[in-house]
Design an enzyme around this catalytic site. Structure first.
Site, PDB file in Angstrom:
ATOM      1  N   ASP A 121     -16.349  80.827  48.948  1.00  0.00           N
ATOM      2  CA  ASP A 121     -15.206  79.269  48.221  1.00  0.00           C
ATOM      3  C   ASP A 121     -15.827  78.407  49.937  1.00  0.00           C
ATOM      4  O   ASP A 121     -15.733  79.561  50.992  1.00  0.00           O
ATOM      5  CB  ASP A 121     -14.594  79.390  47.561  1.00  0.00           C
ATOM      6  CG  ASP A 121     -13.678  78.699  46.682  1.00  0.00           C
ATOM      7  OD1 ASP A 121     -14.744  77.306  46.646  1.00  0.00           O
ATOM      8  OD2 ASP A 121     -12.782  78.113  45.931  1.00  0.00           O
ATOM      9  N   ASP A 179     -14.478  84.722  38.236  1.00  0.00           N
ATOM     10  CA  ASP A 179     -13.508  85.377  39.910  1.00  0.00           C
ATOM     11  C   ASP A 179     -12.512  85.094  39.900  1.00  0.00           C
ATOM     12  O   ASP A 179     -12.118  84.285  39.394  1.00  0.00           O
ATOM     13  CB  ASP A 179     -14.116  84.318  41.640  1.00  0.00           C
ATOM     14  CG  ASP A 179     -13.421  83.406  42.052  1.00  0.00           C
ATOM     15  OD1 ASP A 179     -13.605  82.193  40.855  1.00  0.00           O
ATOM     16  OD2 ASP A 179     -12.354  83.938  41.977  1.00  0.00           O
ATOM     17  N   CYS A 193     -12.608 105.290  30.438  1.00  0.00           N
ATOM     18  CA  CYS A 193     -13.181 105.139  31.615  1.00  0.00           C
ATOM     19  C   CYS A 193     -14.277 104.761  32.220  1.00  0.00           C
ATOM     20  O   CYS A 193     -15.800 105.007  32.723  1.00  0.00           O
ATOM     21  CB  CYS A 193     -11.932 104.405  32.495  1.00  0.00           C
ATOM     22  SG  CYS A 193     -12.369 102.964  33.750  1.00  0.00           S
ATOM     23  N   CYS A 198     -14.216 105.822  35.805  1.00  0.00           N
ATOM     24  CA  CYS A 198     -14.250 105.376  37.032  1.00  0.00           C
ATOM     25  C   CYS A 198     -13.860 106.190  37.607  1.00  0.00           C
ATOM     26  O   CYS A 198     -12.961 107.486  36.963  1.00  0.00           O
ATOM     27  CB  CYS A 198     -13.026 103.889  37.288  1.00  0.00           C
ATOM     28  SG  CYS A 198     -11.650 104.127  36.892  1.00  0.00           S
ATOM     29  N   CYS A 220      -9.928 107.534  37.309  1.00  0.00           N
ATOM     30  CA  CYS A 220      -9.896 107.844  35.733  1.00  0.00           C
ATOM     31  C   CYS A 220     -10.351 109.190  35.455  1.00  0.00           C
ATOM     32  O   CYS A 220      -9.792 110.370  34.369  1.00  0.00           O
ATOM     33  CB  CYS A 220     -10.417 106.811  34.590  1.00  0.00           C
ATOM     34  SG  CYS A 220      -9.124 106.000  34.075  1.00  0.00           S
ATOM     35  N   HIS A 226      -9.842 100.968  39.569  1.00  0.00           N
ATOM     36  CA  HIS A 226      -9.903 101.119  37.978  1.00  0.00           C
ATOM     37  C   HIS A 226      -9.878  99.485  37.887  1.00  0.00           C
ATOM     38  O   HIS A 226     -10.994  99.342  36.475  1.00  0.00           O
ATOM     39  CB  HIS A 226      -8.463 102.042  36.858  1.00  0.00           C
ATOM     40  CG  HIS A 226      -8.582 101.150  36.536  1.00  0.00           C
ATOM     41  ND1 HIS A 226      -9.440 102.267  34.781  1.00  0.00           N
ATOM     42  CD2 HIS A 226      -8.100 100.672  35.260  1.00  0.00           C
ATOM     43  CE1 HIS A 226      -9.153 101.236  33.660  1.00  0.00           C
ATOM     44  NE2 HIS A 226      -8.063 100.700  34.058  1.00  0.00           N
TER      45      HIS A 226
HETATM   46  N1  GUN Z   1     -10.552  78.200  42.569  1.00  0.00           N
HETATM   47  C1  GUN Z   1     -10.543  77.949  41.601  1.00  0.00           C
HETATM   48  N2  GUN Z   1     -10.179  77.103  40.892  1.00  0.00           N
HETATM   49  C2  GUN Z   1     -11.055  76.376  41.962  1.00  0.00           C
HETATM   50  C3  GUN Z   1     -11.189  74.606  42.209  1.00  0.00           C
HETATM   51  O1  GUN Z   1     -11.224  73.654  41.733  1.00  0.00           O
HETATM   52  N3  GUN Z   1     -12.140  74.163  43.127  1.00  0.00           N
HETATM   53  C4  GUN Z   1     -12.500  75.440  44.393  1.00  0.00           C
HETATM   54  N4  GUN Z   1     -12.901  74.747  45.657  1.00  0.00           N
HETATM   55  N5  GUN Z   1     -12.107  76.854  44.144  1.00  0.00           N
HETATM   56  C5  GUN Z   1     -11.359  77.373  43.381  1.00  0.00           C
HETATM   57 ZN    ZN Z   2     -10.871 104.209  35.192  1.00  0.00          ZN
END
Ligand code: GUN
Ligand code: ZN
Length: 377
Positions: free
Chosen positions: A98, A272, A310, A312, A315, A340
């Site tokens: 990011d 994410d 699970c 993992c 577990c 987990h």
């Molecule tokens: N992570 C969660 N939302 C955003 C977003 O709007 N912009 C960026 N760069 N990272 C994020």
């Molecule tokens: Zn697990």
């Protein structure tokens, strides 16, 4: 060098006949990625308490790193000397970074945004720093992630009025500065980010402007920040309706199980969130019916694993009783619960992918919602 393979290819391998859900295959320099995919967040070049080998055992194909943190520490020079973050952290598979602006705005109350970039004070020495689109690209080029994000102007979802439009327009201007400054387009793919708050026309304008740029995938940002589910899902729906079908779509910062299921149905491919690993640090384990807070006394004599189905490492070996017992020893329990919880997220995505491929996604959604909302954890 001549005819090089592109750094990112994506193809849809199956589509749900009822919803917009799709299963895809994304080929990156360091890994193939089967979508829909969840990317665990390794902010500082490590997923707290989980080693790369353990992530590979869980079949994790792609991790997320943060420019803001890595740019401040260890910094560009160290990353370059290490030959990039993959080498530095011993992670052979794909990484997405990011751009840094969002982290500064959400972590530091002191960040200020103007046309040049995001201005903030370093938490290490309190010196003034300016993260510009160009500087974000410079750091991300040094990190060497397979996918990098543009610097964007993010406003809270509670913001209304002209500031929302200004941020959206600025995000479009900044993607052009990022594309221009990006020095490794032949092996790193830069994704633009759709902004526009909770306003449909702004989201639509942003999508169509970004689609005029030469990019290999798109992100949707500015959501999951306290708005209603109605607004959240509506914005995702509008974006995926207009984004091209043949490129991956990444919804930033989303990771609650029910949101993953709904947003996959709306045609999102990548997600994410810090939630699974953060909640692990508070002693919570994810299961289909919700979360188990293992600090609770009711697990004191519970000799069952978190989830018998699970498989993992946690577990396979440990009971809820043992995890309850060590729940106050943070580093060990954080590690076992993070393994987990990451396993849980990855399995959820894998089950959705399989359901889409067998044209059973609608039934999957019904069963999941029943397990998730139908009974007490
Ligand atoms: N992570 C969660 N939302 C955003 C977003 O709007 N912009 C960026 N760069 N990272 C994020
Ligand atoms: Zn697990």
């Amino acid at each position: 060098m001549g005819s090089k393979i592109p750094p990112l290819t994506y193809k849809v391998v199956a589509e749900c006949s009822v919803s917009k859900a799709r299963a895809g295959l994304m080929m990156l320099r360091h890994s193939e990625v089967r979508t829909p995919v969840f990317m665990p967040v390794g902010t500082q070049g490590t997923l707290k308490g989980v080693l790369p080998d353990q992530l590979i055992e869980l079949d994790c194909q792609i991790l997320l790193g943060n420019t803001y943190h890595l740019g401040l520490r260890p910094g560009i020079e160290t990353l370059q000397r290490a030959g990039g973050l993959h080498n530095f952290m011993g992670w052979p598979r794909a990484i997405l970074t990011d751009s840094g602006g969002f982290q500064m705005v959400s972590l530091l109350q002191l960040a200020e945004i103007d046309e040049r970039g995001v201005n903030f004070r370093s938490p290490f020495d309190n010196s003034e720093c300016m993260l510009t689109p160009e500087h974000s690209m410079q750091i991300q080029n040094a990190i060497g992630a397979d996918i990098m994000m543009q610097l964007d102007d993010v406003v809270k979802t509670t913001t209304t009025g002209p500031r929302v439009e200004e941020a959206m327009e600025r995000t479009i201007r900044w993607v052009d500065r990022c594309l221009k400054a990006h020095a490794r387009d032949d092996d790193q793919s830069l994704f633009p980010i759709v902004q526009g708050g909770l306003e449909i026309p702004l989201r639509e304008r942003c999508v169509s402007a970004l689609m005029e740029r030469q990019v290999r995938g798109f992100a949707v940002g500015g959501l999951s920040g306290g708005e209603s589910k109605h607004d959240f899902w509506r914005m995702v729906h509008v974006c995926t309706d207009h984004l091209p079908r043949d490129k991956p779509r990444y919804l930033m910062g989303v990771g609650f199980a029910a949101d993953l299921v709904v947003c996959v149905a709306l045609g999102v491919d990548m997600f994410d969130c810090v939630f699974p690993t953060r909640t692990a640090r508070f002693g919570c384990a994810l299961v289909d019916s919700g979360q188990l807070n293992l600090k609770h006394q009711k697990y004191k004599h519970d000799m069952e694993p978190i989830d018998a189905a699970c498989g993992c490492g946690t577990c396979r070996r440990y009971s809820r009783s043992y995890l309850h017992h060590i729940a106050t020893n943070e580093s060990v329990s954080c590690s076992l619960l993070s393994v987990h919880n990451v396993a849980y997220q990855l399995r959820l995505m894998g089950s959705m992918r399989e359901a889409i491929q067998h044209d059973k996604f609608p039934q999957f959604v019904r069963d999941f919602m029943e397990r998730h909302y139908g009974s007490e954890p």
